[in-house]
Enzyme design. Sequence first.
Site, PDB file in Angstrom:
ATOM      1  CD  GLU A  91      12.039  13.619  54.817  1.00 26.53           C
ATOM      2  OE1 GLU A  91      12.574  13.083  53.845  1.00 26.53           O
ATOM      3  OE2 GLU A  91      12.658  14.381  55.638  1.00 26.53           O
ATOM      4  CD  GLU A 103      35.816  10.935  18.498  1.00 27.40           C
ATOM      5  OE1 GLU A 103      36.122  10.472  17.407  1.00 27.40           O
ATOM      6  OE2 GLU A 103      36.388  11.450  19.185  1.00 27.40           O
TER       7      GLU A 103
END
Lengths: 115, 582
Positions: free
Chosen positions: B74, B314
């Site tokens: 491919e 955080e």
Amino acid sequence: MMAIVKARAKPTSAPAKPAAEWELRLYVAGQSPRSLAAFANLKAICEAHVSGRYRIEVVDLLKTPQLSREDQIVAVPTVVRTLPPPMKKVIGDLSNTERTLVGLQLRPAANRPKE
Amino acid sequence: MRKPSKPTIPAMLGLEKCPSGIRGLDAVTGGGLPRGRPTLVCGSSGSGKTLFGLEFLVRGIQEHNEPGVFMCFEEREKELAQNVASLGFNLPHLITDKKLVIDQVAIERADIAETGEYSLDGLFIRLSAAIAAVGAKRVVLDTIEALFGALGNQTILRAELRRLFEWLKDQGVTAIVTGERGDGTLTRQGLEEYVSDCVILLDQRVTEQVATRRLRIVKYRGSAHGTNEYPFLIDATGFIVLPITDISLNYTVSTKLVSTGIPKLDAMFTGGGYYRGGTLVVSGASGTGKTSIAAQFIDAACRRDARCIFFAFEESPDQIMRNMRSIGLDLSRWVSSGLLRFTASRPATFGLESHLSTMLKAVEDFKPHIVVIDPISAFAAAGTTFDIKAMLMRVIDLFKSRGITTMCTSLTRAGEDDESANGVSSLMDSWILLRNVEVGGERTRTLFIIKSRGRKHSNQVRELVITDQGVDLVDVFVAPDGSILVGSARASQEQMDKVTALSMQRDMRRKKAHLLRHRKAVEAQIAQLQAELAAEAEDVGQEIDEDEANALGRTIVRETLASERESAGRPAVAAKTNGGKR
């Protein structure tokens, strides 16, 4: 398509003949019944339709395996029409004449093949 | 993770395995792919099949000196090389080194008319030539299903494919065949009929906007294998499979201790501090001081020249450093001296496996002694509780096996303190809880140790203060009635205690003064009595003297009289001196 091919099995250029209009290359893998049949069929078809103006080369991939990669051959037998352009490829033992003619577009006149 | 993976599943005798070189896969398959046999790798488009095959070949060349052939149907050779260049696979180099052959089979339906019977010997010949050219031991066919689109005669094709796989076995090469996933079947064209020694399925699914890749070994003839789905990653260096079964609860532990950075907290643990290589979670609601405690831990560790990594999920590193500066902790100098490294990212950006991989890589790179993860509760944005727990298990297991002391902070919702901190408290060796209590109209920070495996620890609730010199614990204050007071209750009680002490002192002083006065008074009395006594003694003495004198006088007179009465015939006696006073 590829450049000029290297030394092959049997070049068949006869002296004092006009340059072959049709050049066909038959790829086989050894001398199997199928490849022999393909060669015979090809010869017959060419004689019938483009007699005198063709040249068949037989390439034995077992002898020159690198050509299978260079010429992108997957199935055997394969017939490649190198001249006149465009290049055409058919696979199989050529037992189906109609398909062979269509695939190789061997009709000398401008017959539009039903694709 | 370049260490050779030890197979955790014992290979059965008789079936030799070919180590794939793909990290984590060899552990899951018990040694690798079956040697000399074809393996089917199927998956939908984009699931990583081509890369799987390429990595198999490249690692085979680099690590096991097994050259390979990649037959692609491919993609183009140049595109392949470009696609994997970013992973560090230099395909052109390997090709010129004669270790790798890439053969692209270009086959277009439109080009080919079928005129009769044929065979696919051309393919065989090409493959044979390629294998011979480099002495290949590994072959990848990607993806041979393309032939189905080009060649119309299915009967011939299937027969030839069967022949091809038998032929591959005869060649003794370990082959990977890739196939596109079908609806309800493993591959669209049913390749699993022909390639059935080992089948691996690659899957990519999206849950809650986060995509995760998973790998599953559907079948592996002749070998035990992990049957679960394993998450895997494709990162900057290739494939990584992250099996949880790679974790064995087998690691040596240390009895050495590590200071928490807060001396009074150290004192709460018998012996002082956490176990080296242990895990600790600090949980609490917002604003209870978790990050501060973590930062202090790191600060203390860096002072001891320990290397630390801070995984921030955080806040940004700059923000953390700025905030900690306000309580007197300068983390930036450890960063510049190379002892501390920050790694920050938002959990929701990547899947959990990415985070796992990032953490593992950072740890491999930097080799820290201490790791802080702040906070682990942020992962709730990236996966389900179950997934988080699984990932954390892997992380913690890895850290423990390297002897890294880990501290995690976890945000719990106020009022949910006793919930087992995101379900991970069972993974942790120690658990410290921070709680703000409202007493007497104010909120005081408190800290207590919920558990500490293998150590005795104090069960007191301590008051936590965050001062300009960092975090500290206030000494325990026991009120007269035995309860512990914190905050302003403590302050006021302390005040009251001071006042009471002062007044007691005053009382004492007063009493002493009173006693002194009394003593003086009594002494004065005594003096007086004694003076009287002396005077009396003197008087009596005088009287006695007088009496004696009188008595003596009378005796003399008597004697004189007596002598004078007899003296008519006697010579005069010399007059005695009168008085005879003594």
